[in-house]
Design a protein around this motif. Structure first.
Motif, PDB file in Angstrom:
ATOM      1  N   ASN A  29     -68.159  38.553  19.380  1.00  0.00           N
ATOM      2  CA  ASN A  29     -67.108  39.483  19.558  1.00  0.00           C
ATOM      3  C   ASN A  29     -65.797  38.776  20.199  1.00  0.00           C
ATOM      4  O   ASN A  29     -66.038  37.404  20.862  1.00  0.00           O
ATOM      5  CB  ASN A  29     -67.092  40.388  20.447  1.00  0.00           C
ATOM      6  CG  ASN A  29     -68.477  41.517  19.897  1.00  0.00           C
ATOM      7  OD1 ASN A  29     -69.494  41.722  20.369  1.00  0.00           O
ATOM      8  ND2 ASN A  29     -67.842  42.495  18.909  1.00  0.00           N
ATOM      9  N   ASN A  30     -64.727  38.964  19.743  1.00  0.00           N
ATOM     10  CA  ASN A  30     -63.293  38.491  20.227  1.00  0.00           C
ATOM     11  C   ASN A  30     -63.399  36.839  20.126  1.00  0.00           C
ATOM     12  O   ASN A  30     -62.857  36.048  20.904  1.00  0.00           O
ATOM     13  CB  ASN A  30     -63.557  38.848  21.811  1.00  0.00           C
ATOM     14  CG  ASN A  30     -62.024  38.361  22.353  1.00  0.00           C
ATOM     15  OD1 ASN A  30     -61.053  38.778  21.775  1.00  0.00           O
ATOM     16  ND2 ASN A  30     -61.881  37.976  23.599  1.00  0.00           N
ATOM     17  N   ILE A  31     -63.943  36.325  18.929  1.00  0.00           N
ATOM     18  CA  ILE A  31     -63.825  34.981  18.499  1.00  0.00           C
ATOM     19  C   ILE A  31     -62.866  34.707  17.347  1.00  0.00           C
ATOM     20  O   ILE A  31     -62.581  33.237  17.135  1.00  0.00           O
ATOM     21  CB  ILE A  31     -65.237  34.632  18.181  1.00  0.00           C
ATOM     22  CG1 ILE A  31     -65.219  33.027  18.365  1.00  0.00           C
ATOM     23  CG2 ILE A  31     -65.364  34.827  16.780  1.00  0.00           C
ATOM     24  CD1 ILE A  31     -66.859  32.540  18.477  1.00  0.00           C
ATOM     25  N   LEU A 375     -70.646  30.631  10.365  1.00  0.00           N
ATOM     26  CA  LEU A 375     -70.670  30.813  11.847  1.00  0.00           C
ATOM     27  C   LEU A 375     -69.636  30.426  12.587  1.00  0.00           C
ATOM     28  O   LEU A 375     -69.405  29.173  12.574  1.00  0.00           O
ATOM     29  CB  LEU A 375     -72.268  30.282  12.341  1.00  0.00           C
ATOM     30  CG  LEU A 375     -72.192  30.506  13.859  1.00  0.00           C
ATOM     31  CD1 LEU A 375     -72.409  31.954  14.195  1.00  0.00           C
ATOM     32  CD2 LEU A 375     -73.662  29.507  14.416  1.00  0.00           C
ATOM     33  N   MET A 376     -68.822  31.205  13.318  1.00  0.00           N
ATOM     34  CA  MET A 376     -67.749  31.067  14.178  1.00  0.00           C
ATOM     35  C   MET A 376     -68.263  30.833  15.409  1.00  0.00           C
ATOM     36  O   MET A 376     -68.963  31.692  16.077  1.00  0.00           O
ATOM     37  CB  MET A 376     -66.487  32.016  14.058  1.00  0.00           C
ATOM     38  CG  MET A 376     -66.002  32.130  12.937  1.00  0.00           C
ATOM     39  SD  MET A 376     -64.580  33.369  12.661  1.00  0.00           S
ATOM     40  CE  MET A 376     -63.358  32.087  13.568  1.00  0.00           C
ATOM     41  N   ILE A 377     -68.005  29.707  16.066  1.00  0.00           N
ATOM     42  CA  ILE A 377     -68.403  29.333  17.395  1.00  0.00           C
ATOM     43  C   ILE A 377     -67.180  28.889  18.326  1.00  0.00           C
ATOM     44  O   ILE A 377     -66.369  28.629  17.848  1.00  0.00           O
ATOM     45  CB  ILE A 377     -69.405  28.155  17.487  1.00  0.00           C
ATOM     46  CG1 ILE A 377     -68.576  27.053  16.981  1.00  0.00           C
ATOM     47  CG2 ILE A 377     -70.747  28.399  16.666  1.00  0.00           C
ATOM     48  CD1 ILE A 377     -69.705  25.717  16.962  1.00  0.00           C
ATOM     49  N   ILE A 384     -63.945  27.772  15.789  1.00  0.00           N
ATOM     50  CA  ILE A 384     -64.118  26.826  14.374  1.00  0.00           C
ATOM     51  C   ILE A 384     -65.339  27.218  13.802  1.00  0.00           C
ATOM     52  O   ILE A 384     -66.054  27.982  14.251  1.00  0.00           O
ATOM     53  CB  ILE A 384     -64.400  25.350  14.856  1.00  0.00           C
ATOM     54  CG1 ILE A 384     -65.430  25.138  15.454  1.00  0.00           C
ATOM     55  CG2 ILE A 384     -63.095  24.864  15.505  1.00  0.00           C
ATOM     56  CD1 ILE A 384     -65.956  23.500  15.768  1.00  0.00           C
ATOM     57  N   ILE A 385     -65.535  26.915  12.503  1.00  0.00           N
ATOM     58  CA  ILE A 385     -66.466  27.203  11.775  1.00  0.00           C
ATOM     59  C   ILE A 385     -67.768  26.211  11.940  1.00  0.00           C
ATOM     60  O   ILE A 385     -67.500  24.921  11.880  1.00  0.00           O
ATOM     61  CB  ILE A 385     -66.467  27.413  10.238  1.00  0.00           C
ATOM     62  CG1 ILE A 385     -65.333  28.523   9.854  1.00  0.00           C
ATOM     63  CG2 ILE A 385     -67.519  27.263   9.367  1.00  0.00           C
ATOM     64  CD1 ILE A 385     -65.829  29.796  10.204  1.00  0.00           C
TER      65      ILE A 385
END
Length: 423
Positions: A29-31, A375-377, A384-385
Motif C-alpha cells: 500500500n501507499n507505494i 512488482l513495485m518496491i 520503482i519496478i
C-alpha cells in the motif's frame, strides 16, 4: 508504445508497455500503484481523444508547409511540433492532471523533490513532457535515437521524414486504441454515492433561495468522473461480449445485471426471482462485480473486434469483497477477455489472483509474452519496478510479494505451538 513516468509523486520510475495484453501490478500500500495507472490512463485517453491541428493533416507537403510556417513564425522544429500537433493534447492533458491530482505541486517526487518527466515512445518516435511554470511543456523530440531539441533541421529529406513519422505516430495511436475505461477502487460505493449525490444536488437547486451559506462541492478525480458518467449514460446492450458476460452472470453472480431506464441505475435480478434488486441492497460481491459486468454488457464498444485495435480497461483491486474462489474465477475470465482484443491493466493485493495467473501461464493457457507482471518496491528515491522479480516467464511468475508474509505467519504458528507444548 511505451510510457515512462519519472519522479512522479511517490514514483521514481515506472514504465507501461501498451503492447502487452495483460498488465498486472503488485506492491504494498501507499507505494504509487494508483498514481501510476491514473497517469497512464489520462495520457492514453488524451492521446486517443485529441487530434492534431487540422492544418497538419490538410498539408501533406510537409517540406513546404514547414518552410512556410518557419518563415512566418520563425520557429524551430520542436516549437513547430508543439504548436501544430501537440498544443491541444498538452492543454487537455494538463487539465486532466489538474482535475485528478489537483495541483502540479503534488506531482513532483515526494522524496527527492525532483520535477516529474513523462516520456512517450512509439516505434522510435518519442517526446518528453515536463511541468514548467504550472503548465506542461515538451523538452525533447527523439527520432531514431537522435535528439531534436530547439534546433533547426536543415536537410529537406530529414524534415519530410520527421513529419511522416509524426503523422504515423498519431495514426498508430488511433488504430491501436479503440476505447479506454477506468474502474476505480470501491466501485460499488462510488457508484451508489454519486447516484445519491446527483439527487441531492437536484433538491438543493430547488431550494437554493433558502440556502444561507455557500456549499463547497467535493472534488472528484477525472477517472472517477469518467467511470460514473459511463455508468449513467448506458443506452445499448453490447452483444459482442455476450460470451464473457454470460460466464460471469452464470458462474459467479447467479443472476443478471440490468439497467433500469426509469431510475437510470444498474440493478441485479437473481436467478429464479422476478424483481430488480438495487445494488445498495445486494451482497457486497454482487455490488462490486456489477459495475464490471455493466461495462462489458452495456458500455464497452467491441464491435470493431480487430487484431489491431483494442479496448483498454484499467481496474483497481478487482478482488475487493470477493471470496478467494470468486477471485480465481474472475482472474480467469479477465484472461479470456484478451481473446476479444481487450487489454487489462490492474492493480491487486490478491495472492489468489497472482497464483491463478501464474498457473495459467505454466499450463500454457496464457502466453507469458502477452503478460506484463510488475512488482513495485520502495527505494530511497521513490518506488520503482523491480526488474528482477515477479516478471512473467514460461514457468509462471515467481512470488516475491506474498511469500514473505505467508512464511512469517507459518513461523508464528510454529512458535505458538511450541509455546503451548511447553506449558
Amino acid at each position: 508504445m511505451k510510457i515512462l513516468l519519472e519522479n512522479f509523486a511517490p514514483i521514481h520510475r515506472f514504465e507501461f508497455d501498451l503492447e502487452k495484453d495483460f498488465s498486472i501490478i503488485f506492491g504494498k500500500n501507499n507505494i504509487g500503484k494508483s498514481y501510476a495507472i491514473t497517469a497512464v490512463y489520462l495520457i492514453l485517453k488524451n492521446l486517443k481523444e485529441t487530434k492534431p491541428h487540422h492544418s497538419f493533416y490538410k498539408n501533406l507537403d510537409f517540406l513546404n508547409f514547414y518552410k512556410q510556417e518557419k518563415k512566418i513564425n520563425n520557429i524551430g522544429i520542436t516549437l513547430f511540433f508543439k504548436k501544430l500537433v501537440l498544443s491541444d493534447f498538452l492543454k487537455n492533458l494538463e487539465n486532466s492532471f489538474k482535475n485528478s491530482f489537483f495541483s502540479f505541486e503534488h506531482l513532483s517526487n515526494k522524496i527527492s523533490k525532483l520535477p516529474f518527466k513523462i516520456t512517450i515512445d512509439l516505434d522510435g518516435f518519442s517526446f518528453e513532457i515536463i511541468e514548467e511554470d504550472n503548465h506542461l511543456d515538451i523538452t525533447n523530440i527523439i527520432v531514431k535515437n537522435k535528439y531534436l531539441q530547439k534546433i533547426e533541421i536543415i536537410d529537406d529529406s530529414s524534415i519530410s521524414s520527421f513529419f511522416r513519422r509524426m503523422l504515423s505516430f498519431w495514426e498508430k495511436i488511433q488504430h491501436k486504441i479503440q476505447n479506454i475505461y477506468f474502474l476505480p477502487a470501491s466501485r460499488s460505493g462510488l457508484y451508489q454515492a454519486l447516484n445519491a449525490f446527483g439527487a441531492i444536488m437536484v433538491e438543493l437547486s430547488k431550494s437554493r433561495s433558502f440556502l444561507t451559506k455557500k456549499i463547497e462541492l467535493p472534488t472528484i478525480s477525472e477517472p472517477v468522473s469518467d467511470y460514473f458518467l459511463n455508468l449513467s449514460k448506458i443506452s445499448n446492450h453490447n452483444t459482442a461480449l455476450t460470451q464473457i458476460v454470460e460466464k460471469i452472470e452464470t458462474e459467479i453472480l447467479k443472476g443478471k445485471i440490468v439497467f433500469n431506464q426509469q431510475t437510470n441505475k444498474i440493478a441485479f435480478i437473481q436467478d429464479n426471482l422476478d424483481f430488480e434488486l438495487d445494488l445498495a441492497f445486494a451482497s457486497s460481491m454482487v455490488a462490486e462485480i456489477a459495475p464490471i459486468v455493466a461495462h462489458l454488457k452495456f458500455i464497452i464498444d467491441n464491435s470493431d473486434n480487430t487484431k489491431n485495435s483494442s479496448n483498454i480497461i484499467f481496474i483497481e483491486e478487482p478482488e475487493a469483497h470477493l471470496h478467494p474462489e470468486i477471485q480465481v474465477k474472475l482472474l480467469e475470465i479477465f484472461c479470456n477477455m484478451m481473446d476479444f482484443n481487450i487489454k487489462i491493466v490492474m492493480t491487486t493485493h490478491s495472492n489468489y489472483m497472482f497464483n491463478k495467473l501464474s498457473n495459467l501461464i505454466l499450463d500454457k493457457k496464457v502466453d507469458y509474452k502477452r503478460v506484463d507482471s510488475q512488482l513495485m518496491i520502495p527505494t530511497e528515491k521513490g518506488s520503482i519496478i523491480d526488474k528482477k522479480n515477479m516478471f512473467a516467464e514460461e514457468e509462471g511468475i515467481e512470488d516475491k510479494n506474498f511469500l514473505a508474509i505467508a512464511e512469517q505467519l507459518y513461523e508464528e504458528r510454529i512458535r505458538i505451538y511450541d509455546k503451548l507444548n511447553q506449558e
